[in-house]
Design an enzyme around this catalytic site. Structure first.
Site, PDB file in Angstrom:
ATOM      1  N   GLU A   1       0.756  -1.089   0.023  1.00 57.27           N
ATOM      2  CA  GLU A   1      -0.155  -0.081  -0.158  1.00 57.27           C
ATOM      3  C   GLU A   1       0.788   1.363  -0.142  1.00 57.27           C
ATOM      4  O   GLU A   1       1.741   1.274   0.958  1.00 57.27           O
ATOM      5  CB  GLU A   1      -0.820   0.024   1.381  1.00 57.27           C
TER       6      GLU A   1
ATOM      7  N   ARG B   1       5.248 -13.075   9.614  1.00 56.63           N
ATOM      8  CA  ARG B   1       6.044 -12.109   9.480  1.00 56.63           C
ATOM      9  C   ARG B   1       7.308 -11.929  10.029  1.00 56.63           C
ATOM     10  O   ARG B   1       7.405 -12.609  10.973  1.00 56.63           O
ATOM     11  CB  ARG B   1       5.245 -10.801   9.669  1.00 56.63           C
TER      12      ARG B   1
ATOM     13  N   LYS C   1       4.321   0.852  10.258  1.00 58.39           N
ATOM     14  CA  LYS C   1       4.470   2.093   9.450  1.00 58.39           C
ATOM     15  C   LYS C   1       3.961   3.297  10.313  1.00 58.39           C
ATOM     16  O   LYS C   1       4.493   4.594   9.938  1.00 58.39           O
ATOM     17  CB  LYS C   1       3.415   1.901   8.313  1.00 58.39           C
TER      18      LYS C   1
HETATM   19  P1  ATP Z   1       0.130  -1.897   6.798  1.00 54.99           P
HETATM   20  O1  ATP Z   1      -0.800  -2.981   7.434  1.00 54.99           O
HETATM   21  O2  ATP Z   1       0.534  -0.831   8.056  1.00 54.99           O
HETATM   22  O3  ATP Z   1      -0.302  -0.987   5.810  1.00 54.99           O
HETATM   23  P2  ATP Z   1       1.872  -3.640   5.667  1.00 54.99           P
HETATM   24  O4  ATP Z   1       3.128  -3.731   6.557  1.00 54.99           O
HETATM   25  O5  ATP Z   1       0.866  -4.755   5.948  1.00 54.99           O
HETATM   26  O6  ATP Z   1       1.487  -2.413   6.886  1.00 54.99           O
HETATM   27  P3  ATP Z   1       1.666  -3.346   3.054  1.00 54.99           P
HETATM   28  O7  ATP Z   1       1.830  -2.269   2.203  1.00 54.99           O
HETATM   29  O8  ATP Z   1       0.167  -3.744   2.847  1.00 54.99           O
HETATM   30  O9  ATP Z   1       2.038  -3.010   4.520  1.00 54.99           O
HETATM   31  O10 ATP Z   1       2.584  -4.577   2.835  1.00 54.99           O
HETATM   32  C1  ATP Z   1       2.952  -5.140   1.502  1.00 54.99           C
HETATM   33  C2  ATP Z   1       3.252  -6.582   1.717  1.00 54.99           C
HETATM   34  O11 ATP Z   1       4.465  -6.747   2.664  1.00 54.99           O
HETATM   35  C3  ATP Z   1       2.154  -7.427   2.288  1.00 54.99           C
HETATM   36  O12 ATP Z   1       2.107  -8.575   1.446  1.00 54.99           O
HETATM   37  C4  ATP Z   1       2.734  -7.735   3.780  1.00 54.99           C
HETATM   38  O13 ATP Z   1       2.224  -8.855   3.925  1.00 54.99           O
HETATM   39  C5  ATP Z   1       4.184  -7.858   3.452  1.00 54.99           C
HETATM   40  N1  ATP Z   1       4.810  -7.376   4.693  1.00 54.99           N
HETATM   41  C6  ATP Z   1       4.517  -6.328   5.520  1.00 54.99           C
HETATM   42  N2  ATP Z   1       5.358  -6.560   6.594  1.00 54.99           N
HETATM   43  C7  ATP Z   1       6.028  -7.666   6.850  1.00 54.99           C
HETATM   44  C8  ATP Z   1       6.759  -8.230   7.799  1.00 54.99           C
HETATM   45  N3  ATP Z   1       7.251  -7.734   8.802  1.00 54.99           N
HETATM   46  N4  ATP Z   1       7.350  -9.679   7.125  1.00 54.99           N
HETATM   47  C9  ATP Z   1       6.922 -10.187   6.074  1.00 54.99           C
HETATM   48  N5  ATP Z   1       6.030  -9.589   5.209  1.00 54.99           N
HETATM   49  C10 ATP Z   1       5.572  -8.359   5.568  1.00 54.99           C
HETATM   50 MG    MG Z   2      -1.262  -4.162   4.872  1.00 56.03          MG
END
Ligand code: ATP
Ligand code: MG
Length: 571
Positions: free
Chosen positions: A49, A280, A290
């Site tokens: 995102e 994760r 974030k």
């Molecule tokens: P938010 O939920 O705050 O928007 P997010 O970390 O989920 O944060 P995204 O931009 O949706 O942000 O993440 C993009 C991709 O990265 C998603 O598929 C998510 O599952 C993966 N991702 C995010 N954080 C991690 C992590 N700590 N370890 C592994 N994969 C991650």
């Molecule tokens: Mg997300």
């Protein structure tokens, strides 16, 4: 942890290396390949995102998705999951693209935007309404929350649940055209308010937002929700394996339901993508949400998203981490469904392992004390050389001068040496690396008892490489005549407890006040032309890179990425 062969410090993944060790996701793909489920295709996606900068957790997901696509001869899409106009920005989008490229993955032909599917997503929503599977709910947000039920109690049906399809279509059209205020109406799927899975209790799929979108402008006053958008976007792009983090496990039934309905209606192709969850990445001594990273930036607690102490990819790059080290780290942490806390030291080790063979060497004195070599004449110098890289003769030699005034590291001298100290001591000898053996004759101190100058003599018959005698201690040094002064930034953990989110106080109370130390160092002349993205091993001091923002010719600034050994102790 298994070391892998895939990494290299360059920007591109080397496709010629052996495949990575198996894991449960590879086993699923192997089975699908064997059964021909997706016609032998492997199509993955990384769906950020654009509401923040990428961090080391995202790197795990990027390396996993792009890595699997590469290994199976498939493709990985970069898809911006840009459905929330309130928090998103092109600045974030640009930075995400830059960092994925930096990590060594290419997506030029496979760049997608969920916002490109807005028209389709809207039509599909109309389809659900027509089929009696969606309705406009006019309850307030509080009522919706109150009627959702709990983990142990079922929810209550909305009084608007049985609106006619025509009335729903009409209202949904009005929502889209901006005739209703934010939060007054919401489109929900009509599933089961008593489902034990809360995600299936009539989940919202469209909300009203009177906000311009950075790509679609003011065309829409309704925006689709994550679960609905994500499943459909995956299917439209013919994703085969949709990898996400474990918290989406309970959303999978909804993902599958939406796609099954649309496949049934002939609106989406079959087979549908399979959602697969993995744990994760959590890294010690840092925060990864974030919201918290944004808060650190906005409150000025760090210098920006690319502050070298931030575990953002922009910060890690600026600090001196290489793309190869991050890929190596991602492979070493692997994928599983087990809760994963990784020590910061593992990330640092991956950088050392990546750089040891390739980094250029240089000498830099971080805490200089002057040495005057009294038997070497003023105004003269002796040319010295050393290999740019001891593992690679083709990298050539670097040149620097030995002269009467040199600087050594303050900690390489001890007036009252402890047992086992083999460096410079009063009356004792040490070798200036790549130069001569010197003897400390006497010292001068200031009123506070701090050594200001060491007076020494050198032995002209001991030039490095001349075959002369040797001594136990060898120390690094820089001559005043051709050395350069540089600002050097030494970093430590940004937080001083392992999990800043687990303490009694707010995570910000655990910020490490000593996380940045700035010193004025003397560095050898070969560093005058140091460029950002070049990694140096400063002999005995660690791995360093010129700061991409602040370093200029004539005003050099270096960042230490890591020390040479893992000597870190909780402070
Ligand atoms: P938010 O939920 O705050 O928007 P997010 O970390 O989920 O944060 P995204 O931009 O949706 O942000 O993440 C993009 C991709 O990265 C998603 O598929 C998510 O599952 C993966 N991702 C995010 N954080 C991690 C992590 N700590 N370890 C592994 N994969 C991650
Ligand atoms: Mg997300």
């Amino acid at each position: 942890m298994t070391p892998v062969s895939k990494a290299g410090s360059g920007g591109k993944v080397d496709p010629k290396v052996a495949p990575a060790p198996s894991n449960f996701i590879r086993q699923i793909i192997d089975a699908d390949q064997a059964s021909g489920k997706h016609g032998g295709q492997v199509v993955t996606r990384f769906p950020p995102e654009p509401n923040g900068y990428l961090h080391i957790g995202h790197a795990k997901s990027i390396c996993l998705n792009f890595g699997l696509a590469t290994d199976y001869g498939g493709v990985c899409h970069l898809r911006f999951d840009d459905t929330n106009p309130v928090k998103e920005d092109v600045e974030y989008e640009e930075s995400i693209k830059e960092m994925v490229t930096w990590l060594g993955f290419s997506f030029e032909k496979n760049l997608y935007y969920a916002s490109d599917y807005f028209a389709k997503l809207y039509q599909f929503a109309q389809h659900f309404i027509t089929r009696g599977l969606a309705y406009v709910d006019s309850q307030s947000a509080d009522e919706i929350r109150a009627n959702r039920g709990t983990l142990t109690e079922p929810g209550k049906n909305s009084p608007f649940r049985d609106r006619s399809a025509d009335e729903n279509l009409q209202l949904f059209d009005e929502m889209k055209r901006g005739l209703h205020a934010d939060g007054t109406q919401i489109l929900r799927l009509k599933l089961d308010m008593a489902s034990p899975n809360i995600n299936l209790r009539d989940p919202a799929i469209y909300r009203i937002r009177h906000t311009e979108h950075h790509r679609t402008g003011s065309a829409w006053c309704v925006y689709p929700m994550y679960d609905y958008t994500h499943s459909i976007s995956d299917a439209i792009e013919r994703i085969t394996h949709s990898l996400c983090t474990l918290e989406f496990e309970a959303h999978r039934p909804l993902y599958d339901w939406v796609l099954a309905e649309l496949v049934d209606a002939g609106k989406l192709p079959s087979p549908s993508p399979q959602q697969i969850e993995f744990s994760r990445l959590n890294l010690s001594y840092t925060v990864m949400s974030k919201r918290k990273l944004l808060e650190l930036v906005e409150r000025g607690l760090v210098s920006g998203w690319d502050d070298p102490r931030m575990m953002t990819l922009a910060g890690l790059r600026r600090r001196g981490f290489t793309p190869g080290s991050i890929r190596l780290f991602a492979e070493r942490v692997g994928v599983s469904k087990a809760h994963q806390w990784i020590d910061m030291a593992d990330l640092e080790r991956a950088l050392r392992d990546d750089l040891d063979a390739t980094a250029m060497r240089a000498m830099a004195v971080l805490d200089p004390v002057r040495v005057v070599i009294e038997n070497y004449p003023e105004g003269q110098f002796e040319a010295c050389t050393a290999k740019v890289n001891p593992h690679d003769d083709a990298a050539g030699l670097r040149n620097f001068k030995f002269a009467r005034n040199v600087f050594i590291e303050r900690e390489d001298f001890m007036e009252n040496p402890v047992k086992g100290f083999f460096r410079l001591v009063p009356g004792g000898e040490a070798r200036l690396r790549h130069g001569f053996i010197i003897r400390c004759e006497r010292i001068e101190k200031d009123a506070a008892g701090r050594v200001t100058t060491i007076f020494a003599t050198y032995d002209a018959a001991t030039k490095s490489g001349s075959g002369g005698r040797n001594v136990k201690g060898a120390i690094h040094w820089v001559a005043e005549v051709d050395g350069l002064q540089a600002e050097v930034r030494l970093y430590d953990r940004l937080f001083n407890i392992e999990n800043p989110d687990s303490g009694e106080g707010d995570y910000k109370t655990y910020l490490n006040p000593q996380s940045l130390q700035t010193v004025t160092a003397w560095v050898e002349p070969s560093l005058a032309s140091a460029k950002m993205d070049e990694s140096y091993q400063f002999e005995r001091n660690g791995y360093f890179t010129a700061d991409r923002v602040d370093s200029k010719p004539g005003a050099l600034v270096f960042n230490r990425a890591v020390t040479l050994k893992d000597g870190w102790k909780p402070g």
